[in-house]
Design a protein around this motif. Structure first.
Motif, PDB file in Angstrom:
ATOM      1  N   ALA A  35       0.857  -1.193   0.000  1.00 25.98           N
ATOM      2  CA  ALA A  35       0.000   0.000   0.000  1.00 25.98           C
ATOM      3  C   ALA A  35       0.889   1.238   0.000  1.00 25.98           C
ATOM      4  O   ALA A  35       1.036   1.923   1.016  1.00 25.98           O
ATOM      5  N   PRO A  36       1.504   1.544  -1.142  1.00 25.47           N
ATOM      6  CA  PRO A  36       2.489   2.640  -1.183  1.00 25.47           C
ATOM      7  C   PRO A  36       1.839   4.008  -0.997  1.00 25.47           C
ATOM      8  O   PRO A  36       0.651   4.207  -1.261  1.00 25.47           O
ATOM      9  N   ARG A  37       2.666   4.951  -0.533  1.00 29.26           N
ATOM     10  CA  ARG A  37       2.214   6.329  -0.400  1.00 29.26           C
ATOM     11  C   ARG A  37       1.984   6.941  -1.782  1.00 29.26           C
ATOM     12  O   ARG A  37       2.537   6.490  -2.790  1.00 29.26           O
ATOM     13  N   LEU A  38       1.165   7.987  -1.799  1.00 22.18           N
ATOM     14  CA  LEU A  38       0.972   8.731  -3.034  1.00 22.18           C
ATOM     15  C   LEU A  38       2.245   9.475  -3.408  1.00 22.18           C
ATOM     16  O   LEU A  38       3.040   9.839  -2.529  1.00 22.18           O
ATOM     17  N   PRO A  39       2.486   9.710  -4.686  1.00 22.09           N
ATOM     18  CA  PRO A  39       3.657  10.509  -5.086  1.00 22.09           C
ATOM     19  C   PRO A  39       3.614  11.890  -4.439  1.00 22.09           C
ATOM     20  O   PRO A  39       2.533  12.430  -4.163  1.00 22.09           O
ATOM     21  N   PRO A  40       4.788  12.501  -4.193  1.00 23.10           N
ATOM     22  CA  PRO A  40       4.812  13.810  -3.511  1.00 23.10           C
ATOM     23  C   PRO A  40       3.993  14.883  -4.221  1.00 23.10           C
ATOM     24  O   PRO A  40       3.362  15.713  -3.565  1.00 23.10           O
ATOM     25  N   GLU A  41       3.972  14.860  -5.558  1.00 20.48           N
ATOM     26  CA  GLU A  41       3.235  15.909  -6.264  1.00 20.48           C
ATOM     27  C   GLU A  41       1.731  15.811  -6.031  1.00 20.48           C
ATOM     28  O   GLU A  41       1.021  16.819  -6.093  1.00 20.48           O
ATOM     29  N   GLU A  42       1.220  14.603  -5.732  1.00 19.91           N
ATOM     30  CA  GLU A  42      -0.211  14.454  -5.457  1.00 19.91           C
ATOM     31  C   GLU A  42      -0.547  14.812  -4.013  1.00 19.91           C
ATOM     32  O   GLU A  42      -1.710  14.999  -3.678  1.00 19.91           O
ATOM     33  N   ARG A  43       0.494  14.872  -3.157  1.00 20.67           N
ATOM     34  CA  ARG A  43       0.234  15.225  -1.756  1.00 20.67           C
ATOM     35  C   ARG A  43       0.393  16.709  -1.505  1.00 20.67           C
ATOM     36  O   ARG A  43      -0.056  17.209  -0.480  1.00 20.67           O
ATOM     37  N   ARG A  44       1.052  17.404  -2.425  1.00 21.44           N
ATOM     38  CA  ARG A  44       1.276  18.842  -2.231  1.00 21.44           C
ATOM     39  C   ARG A  44       0.062  19.612  -2.716  1.00 21.44           C
ATOM     40  O   ARG A  44       0.019  20.141  -3.827  1.00 21.44           O
ATOM     41  N   VAL A  45      -0.933  19.639  -1.876  1.00 22.06           N
ATOM     42  CA  VAL A  45      -2.165  20.354  -2.192  1.00 22.06           C
ATOM     43  C   VAL A  45      -2.345  21.457  -1.155  1.00 22.06           C
ATOM     44  O   VAL A  45      -2.204  21.201   0.055  1.00 22.06           O
ATOM     45  N   PRO A  46      -2.641  22.674  -1.574  1.00 19.69           N
ATOM     46  CA  PRO A  46      -2.823  23.757  -0.604  1.00 19.69           C
ATOM     47  C   PRO A  46      -3.909  23.427   0.415  1.00 19.69           C
ATOM     48  O   PRO A  46      -4.922  22.790   0.093  1.00 19.69           O
ATOM     49  N   PHE A  47      -3.650  23.873   1.639  1.00 20.48           N
ATOM     50  CA  PHE A  47      -4.599  23.584   2.720  1.00 20.48           C
ATOM     51  C   PHE A  47      -5.978  24.148   2.400  1.00 20.48           C
ATOM     52  O   PHE A  47      -7.008  23.532   2.703  1.00 20.48           O
ATOM     53  N   GLY A  48      -6.011  25.304   1.774  1.00 17.58           N
ATOM     54  CA  GLY A  48      -7.294  25.901   1.416  1.00 17.58           C
ATOM     55  C   GLY A  48      -8.071  25.061   0.427  1.00 17.58           C
ATOM     56  O   GLY A  48      -9.305  24.957   0.505  1.00 17.58           O
TER      57      GLY A  48
END
Length: 471
Positions: free
Chosen positions: A205-218
């Protein structure tokens, strides 16, 4: 042949016939009328009329089509993809975030719909391919999708608990309160298992790629506010009205159905065609449930008249000399095994009433027993050969996904269900605390008309509501 022996022959014949694939509702009626005619002759037709009228006049069952309609409207409003995306963004930093988001989406969506096949199918189209693309092990992705989709059997507003309440003569409100903590607890146990597996075996169950996790908090807050919060508010309004005694389940179901229509209109997903489909599917499902009730009540009435319940009682009480704990364990093992060839509705309406008259003998609370049954019935969708959740998923999964992989993925979650049942045995307060806290000091709050099954089953001469005069 004596009446009790005839009753046991009737029960065995029914099990044999339904395993051949005959329709359950009409098999029940045919068995009841056939064996009833042998013992009570023409009076069995009076019984048919009485039990049919009793089912149609049961106030508890009014909530069934309303909750089903609420679920179908929400299903067709395309809310699931928005909900899954927002929860995926919110859990993006966790190990196994896609699986956790899938389970959270299933829990919330199952609470809103209670339709296992719809939730498993929709998540199989949406979340299952997303997990496979992210590199998840096929078995883990399949198990998460199937197990999460079955939570609607247990988590209120569960159709299964409504049917159990009407069958056992118990308040649906108390059943909802009793099932709330075990239902949420089971979903959390699923998430903890996935989280632990993702930490110990990251390749499954790998983590999502970093670019998919970098989402603004807003952006995360906006996604939650526009997808998660409206559906959660609708569910909390319906459940809160029921649990706080502000409305009966039927009234809250009507409010939920109206809220689902307004929510679909708010998302601009309401059309005449979708509304017509929802009404048609609701009518079809409700008709199936009502015919099952009619058939089950005729069958149990004749079975009780023949003395079949007394034979079961003699076996459990006199011959086996069971303690309350061993009685609970044995009945749950029987229900677990019945879940292999049968669906949950058949088990609740046909076999559970056989055990209900024995509960006072062993001093077991019917509400607690109902929650145990609801937990146990999770397995009826997950264990082969009739693991309907696995077949639902196979129907929408990519061709390379084998049914054996889906079965293998569901087995750890079956183990988690058994663990949760063991916890409920050891800590029964998990089910009994909330209804006692809410209702034991407020008599009448949790009341609603129910159709009780007398000890020993129905008799043909039981007092019944009078039929309305013909004009």
């Amino acid at each position: 042949m004596s009446d009790p022996v005839l009753g046991m022959v009737m029960l065995g014949s029914f099990i044999f016939v339904i395993l051949l694939g005959f329709p359950v509702a009409f098999t029940l009626m045919a068995m009841g009328l056939g064996f009833g005619y042998l013992s009570m002759h023409e009076r069995v037709f009076d019984l048919l009329v009485q039990r049919t009228y009793a089912v149609m006049a049961n106030d508890v069952l009014i909530s069934v089509p309303l909750f089903i309609f609420m679920g179908y409207v929400i299903e067709r409003a395309n809310i699931l993809d928005r909900l899954f995306r927002s929860l995926q963004l919110a859990s993006g930093g966790l190990p196994g975030s896609l699986a956790i988001a899938t389970l959270a989406t299933c829990a919330l969506f199952a609470t809103a719909t209670g339709i296992v096949g719809a939730v498993v199918t929709l998540m199989g189209l949406l979340a299952f391919p997303a997990m496979l693309r992210a590199g998840y092990d096929t078995r883990i992705a399949a198990g998460v999708t199937c197990a999460g989709g079955c939570l609607g059997i247990l988590i209120p507003p569960s159709i299964m608990l409504i049917l159990y309440g009407a069958t056992a003569g118990e308040s649906v409100v108390r059943l909802y309160a009793a099932a709330f903590v075990p239902g949420i607890g089971l979903a959390l146990l699923y998430m903890l298992y996935v989280l632990g597996l993702a930490v110990m075996r990251p390749a499954t169950a790998p983590r999502l790629p970093p670019e998919e996790r970098r989402v603004p908090f807003g952006a995360v807050l906006l996604a939650l506010a526009t997808s998660f919060m409206p559906l959660a508010a609708l569910i909390m309004a319906v459940l809160g009205a029921i649990l706080l005694g502000l409305a009966t389940p039927s009234e809250a179901a009507a409010m939920g159905a109206l809220g689902a229509v307004l929510l679909a209109a708010l998302y601009r997903a309401l059309s005449f065609e979708k509304l017509k489909e929802s009404v048609f599917l609701t009518a079809r499902t409700t008709a199936m449930v009502c015919w099952l009730f009619v058939g089950a009540y005729i069958f149990t009435s004749v079975f009780g008249y023949l003395g079949g319940h007394h034979v079961i009682e003699q076996i459990f009480v006199e011959q086996l000399n069971l303690s309350p704990v061993t009685f609970l364990i044995l009945t749950q093992i029987i229900i677990f095994l019945l879940g292999w060839p049968l669906e949950w509705s058949e088990i609740v309406l046909i076999f559970v009433p056989i055990f209900l008259p024995l509960l006072p003998t062993f001093g077991i609370d019917p509400v607690f027993f109902g929650v145990l049954v609801a937990l146990n019935l999770q397995t009826s969708f997950l264990t082969p050969p009739v693991a309907m959740a696995a077949y639902y998923l196979k129907g929408v999964a990519p061709p390379e996904v084998r049914l054996s992989q889906i079965f293998a993925g569901t087995l750890p979650f079956v183990g988690i269900v058994i663990l949760s049942m063991a916890l409920l045995y050891v800590f029964p307060e998990l089910a009994t605390w909330l209804p006692a806290y809410l209702y034991d000091h407020a008599p009448g709050v949790a009341g609603e008309n129910v159709l009780e099954i007398p000890e020993g089953g129905f008799r043909v001469d039981d007092e019944m509501p009078s039929l309305p005069p013909l004009n």
